[in-house]
Design a protein around this motif. Structure first.
Motif, PDB file in Angstrom:
ATOM      1  N   ILE A  24       0.845  -1.199   0.000  1.00  0.00           N
ATOM      2  CA  ILE A  24       0.000   0.000   0.000  1.00  0.00           C
ATOM      3  C   ILE A  24       0.882   1.252   0.000  1.00  0.00           C
ATOM      4  CG2 ILE A  24      -1.623   1.348   1.412  1.00  0.00           C
ATOM      5  CD1 ILE A  24      -2.883  -1.123   0.135  1.00  0.00           C
ATOM      6  N   VAL A  25       0.540   2.207  -0.834  1.00  0.00           N
ATOM      7  CA  VAL A  25       1.227   3.498  -0.823  1.00  0.00           C
ATOM      8  C   VAL A  25       0.185   4.549  -0.419  1.00  0.00           C
ATOM      9  CG1 VAL A  25       2.509   5.192  -2.200  1.00  0.00           C
ATOM     10  CG2 VAL A  25       2.781   2.756  -2.662  1.00  0.00           C
ATOM     11  N   VAL A  26       0.542   5.416   0.523  1.00  0.00           N
ATOM     12  CA  VAL A  26      -0.375   6.470   0.971  1.00  0.00           C
ATOM     13  C   VAL A  26      -0.201   7.686   0.063  1.00  0.00           C
ATOM     14  CG1 VAL A  26      -1.000   7.990   2.906  1.00  0.00           C
ATOM     15  CG2 VAL A  26      -0.249   5.634   3.346  1.00  0.00           C
TER      16      VAL A  26
ATOM     17  N   HIS B 182      -5.692   9.035   0.690  1.00  0.00           N
ATOM     18  CA  HIS B 182      -6.094   7.801   0.022  1.00  0.00           C
ATOM     19  C   HIS B 182      -4.986   6.764   0.137  1.00  0.00           C
ATOM     20  CE1 HIS B 182      -9.586   9.607  -2.056  1.00  0.00           C
ATOM     21  NE2 HIS B 182      -8.817  10.661  -2.256  1.00  0.00           N
ATOM     22  N   ALA B 183      -5.360   5.519  -0.130  1.00  0.00           N
ATOM     23  CA  ALA B 183      -4.375   4.447  -0.238  1.00  0.00           C
ATOM     24  C   ALA B 183      -4.420   3.947  -1.672  1.00  0.00           C
ATOM     25  CB  ALA B 183      -4.723   3.310   0.721  1.00  0.00           C
ATOM     26  N   ALA B 184      -3.258   3.617  -2.210  1.00  0.00           N
ATOM     27  CA  ALA B 184      -3.189   3.081  -3.565  1.00  0.00           C
ATOM     28  C   ALA B 184      -2.307   1.846  -3.543  1.00  0.00           C
ATOM     29  CB  ALA B 184      -2.596   4.131  -4.516  1.00  0.00           C
ATOM     30  N   PRO B 185      -2.600   0.889  -4.408  1.00  0.00           N
ATOM     31  CA  PRO B 185      -1.698  -0.264  -4.497  1.00  0.00           C
ATOM     32  C   PRO B 185      -0.368   0.176  -5.093  1.00  0.00           C
ATOM     33  CG  PRO B 185      -3.498  -0.420  -6.103  1.00  0.00           C
ATOM     34  CD  PRO B 185      -3.732   0.823  -5.303  1.00  0.00           C
ATOM     35  N   ALA B 186       0.703  -0.412  -4.609  1.00  0.00           N
ATOM     36  CA  ALA B 186       2.018  -0.081  -5.157  1.00  0.00           C
ATOM     37  C   ALA B 186       2.113  -0.564  -6.597  1.00  0.00           C
ATOM     38  CB  ALA B 186       3.109  -0.730  -4.317  1.00  0.00           C
TER      39      ALA B 186
ATOM     40  N   MET C 167      -2.043  13.323  -7.436  1.00  0.00           N
ATOM     41  CA  MET C 167      -1.873  13.214  -5.990  1.00  0.00           C
ATOM     42  C   MET C 167      -0.406  13.185  -5.602  1.00  0.00           C
ATOM     43  SD  MET C 167      -4.929  10.695  -4.806  1.00  0.00           S
ATOM     44  CE  MET C 167      -6.594  10.930  -5.455  1.00  0.00           C
ATOM     45  N   GLU C 168      -0.163  13.557  -4.374  1.00  0.00           N
ATOM     46  CA  GLU C 168       1.197  13.588  -3.846  1.00  0.00           C
ATOM     47  C   GLU C 168       1.440  12.344  -3.002  1.00  0.00           C
ATOM     48  OE1 GLU C 168       4.291  16.485  -1.750  1.00  0.00           O
ATOM     49  OE2 GLU C 168       2.869  17.070  -3.292  1.00  0.00           O
ATOM     50  N   THR C 169       2.539  11.647  -3.261  1.00  0.00           N
ATOM     51  CA  THR C 169       2.859  10.459  -2.472  1.00  0.00           C
ATOM     52  C   THR C 169       3.351  10.889  -1.093  1.00  0.00           C
ATOM     53  OG1 THR C 169       3.491   9.316  -4.498  1.00  0.00           O
ATOM     54  CG2 THR C 169       4.230   8.341  -2.433  1.00  0.00           C
TER      55      THR C 169
END
Length: 94
Positions: free
Chosen positions: A5-7, A35-39, A60-62
Motif C-alpha cells: 500500500i502506498v499512501v 487515500h491508499a493506492a496499491p504499489a 496526488m502527492e505520495t
C-alpha cells in the motif's frame, strides 16, 4: 498486505495550482483527502494508476509515510485521521 500500500494525498486544488515551482513538496498545501493506492508492480514506493477507491493518482502527492515501517499503526499518518478516505479505509480493513 500493508507493504503493498502506498499512501497518497489528494491536495486542495485551489492552493496546488497557485504554488510556485520553488516551493518544497506539498508540506504547506492543505491535504483534502488521504487515500491508499496499491504499489506499482516492481516499484513498491510508486503508486499504481488508481487509489483503492478508484480515483486517479496522477495529480496526488505520495506521502512520506510508509505503512510497512509502522507495524501496529494505522495505514495513514495519525495527523490526517480526520481526512482519511472512508472507501480506501474500508478496503484495507476487510
Amino acid at each position: 498486505d500493508m507493504s503493498e500500500i502506498v499512501v497518497v494525498y489528494e491536495l486542495d486544488k485551489a492552493v496546488a495550482t497557485s504554488s510556485s515551482p520553488g516551493t518544497p513538496s506539498g508540506e504547506e498545501r492543505p491535504v483534502r483527502r488521504v487515500h491508499a493506492a496499491p504499489a506499482a508492480p516492481g516499484a513498491p514506493s510508486s503508486t499504481g494508476p488508481r487509489t483503492l477507491c478508484g480515483r486517479d493518482t496522477f495529480a496526488m502527492e505520495t506521502a512520506r509515510w510508509n505503512p510497512s515501517e509502522h507495524p501496529g499503526a494505522s495505514w495513514y499518518p495519525a495527523e490526517y485521521e480526520s481526512v482519511v478516505c472512508p472507501e480506501c479505509d474500508a478496503v484495507i480493513e476487510t
